[in-house]
Design an enzyme around this catalytic site. Structure first.
Site, PDB file in Angstrom:
ATOM      1  N   ASP A   1     -21.145  12.868 -74.218  1.00  0.00           N
ATOM      2  CA  ASP A   1     -20.761  11.562 -73.684  1.00  0.00           C
ATOM      3  C   ASP A   1     -19.239  11.392 -73.685  1.00  0.00           C
ATOM      4  O   ASP A   1     -18.587  11.633 -74.703  1.00  0.00           O
ATOM      5  CB  ASP A   1     -21.418  10.458 -74.517  1.00  0.00           C
ATOM      6  CG  ASP A   1     -21.819   9.284 -73.669  1.00  0.00           C
ATOM      7  OD1 ASP A   1     -20.919   8.558 -73.224  1.00  0.00           O
ATOM      8  OD2 ASP A   1     -23.028   9.095 -73.435  1.00  0.00           O
TER       9      ASP A   1
ATOM     10  N   SER B   1     -22.021   4.836 -69.154  1.00  0.00           N
ATOM     11  CA  SER B   1     -23.155   5.580 -69.712  1.00  0.00           C
ATOM     12  C   SER B   1     -24.489   5.167 -69.105  1.00  0.00           C
ATOM     13  O   SER B   1     -25.362   6.009 -68.877  1.00  0.00           O
ATOM     14  CB  SER B   1     -23.199   5.406 -71.232  1.00  0.00           C
ATOM     15  OG  SER B   1     -22.036   5.967 -71.805  1.00  0.00           O
TER      16      SER B   1
ATOM     17  N   HIS C   1     -19.936  -8.888 -63.696  1.00  0.00           N
ATOM     18  CA  HIS C   1     -21.101  -9.782 -63.702  1.00  0.00           C
ATOM     19  C   HIS C   1     -21.400 -10.318 -62.304  1.00  0.00           C
ATOM     20  O   HIS C   1     -22.510 -10.781 -62.034  1.00  0.00           O
ATOM     21  CB  HIS C   1     -20.859 -10.966 -64.636  1.00  0.00           C
ATOM     22  CG  HIS C   1     -20.859 -10.586 -66.079  1.00  0.00           C
ATOM     23  ND1 HIS C   1     -22.003 -10.599 -66.845  1.00  0.00           N
ATOM     24  CD2 HIS C   1     -19.870 -10.154 -66.896  1.00  0.00           C
ATOM     25  CE1 HIS C   1     -21.701 -10.202 -68.076  1.00  0.00           C
ATOM     26  NE2 HIS C   1     -20.423  -9.918 -68.126  1.00  0.00           N
TER      27      HIS C   1
ATOM     28  N   ALA D   1     -27.509  -9.393 -65.749  1.00  0.00           N
ATOM     29  CA  ALA D   1     -28.499 -10.274 -66.366  1.00  0.00           C
ATOM     30  C   ALA D   1     -28.078 -10.888 -67.691  1.00  0.00           C
ATOM     31  O   ALA D   1     -28.376 -12.043 -67.964  1.00  0.00           O
ATOM     32  CB  ALA D   1     -29.807  -9.496 -66.557  1.00  0.00           C
TER      33      ALA D   1
ATOM     34  N   HIS E   1     -19.739  10.741 -68.031  1.00  0.00           N
ATOM     35  CA  HIS E   1     -18.495  10.178 -67.493  1.00  0.00           C
ATOM     36  C   HIS E   1     -17.366  10.649 -68.393  1.00  0.00           C
ATOM     37  O   HIS E   1     -17.609  11.200 -69.467  1.00  0.00           O
ATOM     38  CB  HIS E   1     -18.527   8.632 -67.460  1.00  0.00           C
ATOM     39  CG  HIS E   1     -18.786   8.026 -68.803  1.00  0.00           C
ATOM     40  ND1 HIS E   1     -17.823   7.951 -69.793  1.00  0.00           N
ATOM     41  CD2 HIS E   1     -19.912   7.500 -69.349  1.00  0.00           C
ATOM     42  CE1 HIS E   1     -18.337   7.391 -70.869  1.00  0.00           C
ATOM     43  NE2 HIS E   1     -19.608   7.121 -70.639  1.00  0.00           N
TER      44      HIS E   1
END
EC number: 5.4.2.12
Length: 514
Positions: free
Chosen positions: A14, A64, A125, A264, A445
């Protein structure tokens, strides 16, 4: 006894990106004899892990969640932001039946269309371009009463950057000759996610009653007054926007309310306050029966209209393994356990038939620069045992170190993290070769390869949009293909396992057996 399986192992390092420049590059600065030797002597290539290639906006850094969804899906999975951008550009958005239905119903009943959301170009968002498109949709369909309730950002954007956005919308309403900005409030109140209902109540009262601590004639004037009170965008107190002679924008039964946030987690609480009959977060002064539309599904148990329901992914890698009666193991530390399970499985919580999971606890430290090796030794021990057990057809493992330590911005710690990973990769590669298995090493990434921001000179704690390595270890004679991306990994694994690739997977194998 069953025949011992020779596993196809995927190790995801990662935050382990590839960057040519050596300055502030923890991966280059670390002593990595194992990865250096693999890169020099084994089939390898670089693959894209950011931007359009993973369904994000052009040049946007990977993350991720997105990375693992693409890895497991074997196809580019468009994120909500990109999907909406594309649909607005192609004007598909303007025919969305849920959005048009809500507007048309309100218009024919002489009711108002309320649009609320985070007015921001942050793209985390929401995006103000989507909100602008919604204003245009309402106006095009003949709605006369259009009220925009602007939640201000200052977290995913600079702390005081809302003025240009508010100006843009005030100019738009002036050009349309109808509609207006009806309220402004900081996201601190409207977008809480920790059950701090006293904050949410202030936003709810502002929206439903058109009552707030402050009032201003225009949105820009209201914002400037907040700045004079030393409130940055995020913390702007409830402000009613209403000039002399304008009707108030309090919500009425039968009005439409469109919530334009696509993410969300910070949209749920205020949505529940409007939608749930048994809501008990605070005593609502006014319960209003609006036609509430969520842009995306904020939670499965919120029963109201959704403009863009979640796309379910059919035949992800995990599901395809199960359908073919293969056994699989998912293994990681706490920090990335959800990524190798839930996200890799395309947002499915339950494990598939034949899927085992091992969770190794991440160390209990304040920040991971204090223990850069994290729990990698225990993770490797369990992974090696699983490889040698002969139980699994495939194993998916994530080592969080490069990302979690990269986020601290501490160069020395990131170097130690990368060096710890090198030892782990050595043990894993040896174990795989000892049982005649195959190993792919990649990343979701970048992060640790860029530890300082050249523009500001400050620590670089974010992800990057750089490519990531892909290395093959195994006994097959393979040739690497250039120009790959994360969604090519699942088809690559299936191809190396000699399995059919399901038609839903549009990725291509990156190692061709010669």
């Amino acid at each position: 006894m069953s025949v011992s399986k020779k596993p196809m192992v995927l190790v995801i390092l990662d935050g382990y990106g590839y960057r040519e420049e050596q300055q502030d590059n923890a991966i280059f600065s670390a002593k990595t004899p194992v990865m250096d030797a693999l890169w020099a002597n084994r089939p390898h290539t670089l693959i894209d892990a950011s931007g359009l290639e993973v369904g994000l906006p052009d040049r946007q850094m990977g993350n991720s969640e997105v990375g693992h969804v693409n890895l497991g899906a074997g196809r580019i999975v468009y994120q909500d932001l990109t999907r909406l951008d594309v649909e607005i550009k192609d004007r598909v958005f303007f025919a969305n039946p849920v959005l048009t239905g809500a507007v048309d119903k309100a218009k024919s009943a002489g009711k108002a269309v309320h649009i609320m959301g985070l007015l921001s170009a942050g793209g985390v968002h929401s995006h103000e371009d989507h909100i602008m498109a919604m204003v245009e949709l309402a106006a095009e369909r003949g709605a006369e009463k259009i009220y925009l309730h602007a939640f201000l950002d200052g977290r995913d954007t600079p702390p005081r950057s809302a003025e240009s956005s508010l100006k843009k919308f005030e100019e738009k309403f002036a050009a349309l000759g109808k509609g207006r900005v009806a309220s402004i409030i900081g996201r601190y109140y409207a977008m809480d996610r920790d059950n701090r209902w006293d904050r949410v109540e202030k936003a709810y009262d502002l929206l439903t009653l058109a009552q707030g601590e402050f009032q201003a004639d225009t949105a820009v004037a209201g914002l400037q007054a907040a700045y004079a009170r030393d409130e940055n965008d995020e913390f702007v107190k409830a402000t009613v926007i209403r000039a002399e002679g304008q009707p108030d924008a309090a919500m009425e039964d039968g009005d439409a309310l469109i919530f334009m946030n696509f993410r969300a987690d910070r949209a749920r609480e205020i949505t529940r306050a409007f939608v749930n009959a048994d809501f008990d977060g605070f005593a609502r002064k006014k319960v209003v029966n609006v036609d509430f539309v969520m842009l995306t599904e904020y939670a499965a148990d919120i029963k109201t209209a959704v403009a863009y329901p979640p796309a379910s992914l059919v035949n992800t890698f995990g599901e395809w393994m199960a359908k073919n009666d293969k056994t699989q193991l998912r293994i990681s530390e706490t920090e990335k356990y959800a990524h190798v399970t839930f996200f890799f499985n395309g947002g499915v919580e339950e494990s598939f038939k034949g899927e085992d999971r091992i969770l190794i606890n991440s160390p209990k430290v304040a920040t991971y620069d204090l223990q850069p090796e994290m729990s990698s030794a225990e993770l490797t021990e369990k992974l090696v045992a699983a490889i040698k057990s002969g139980k699994y057809d495939t194993i998916i493992c994530n080592y969080p170190n490069g990302d979690m330590v990269g986020h601290t911005g501490v160069m020395e710690a990131a170097v130690k993290a990368v060096e710890a990973l090198d030892h782990c990769v050595d043990e894993v590669a040896k174990a795989v070769e000892s049982v005649g298995g195959q190993l792919l090493i990649t990343a979701d990434h970048g992060n640790a390869e860029q530890m300082r921001d050249p523009a500001t000179g400050q620590a670089h704690t974010a992800h990057t949009n750089l490519p990531v390595p892909l290395i093959y270890v195994g006994d097959k004679n393979v040739k690497a293909v250039e120009g790959g991306k994360l969604s090519d990994i699942a088809p690559t694994m299936l191809s190396l396992m000699g399995m059919e690739i399901p038609q839903e997977m549009t990725g291509k194998p990156l190692f061709i057996v010669e």
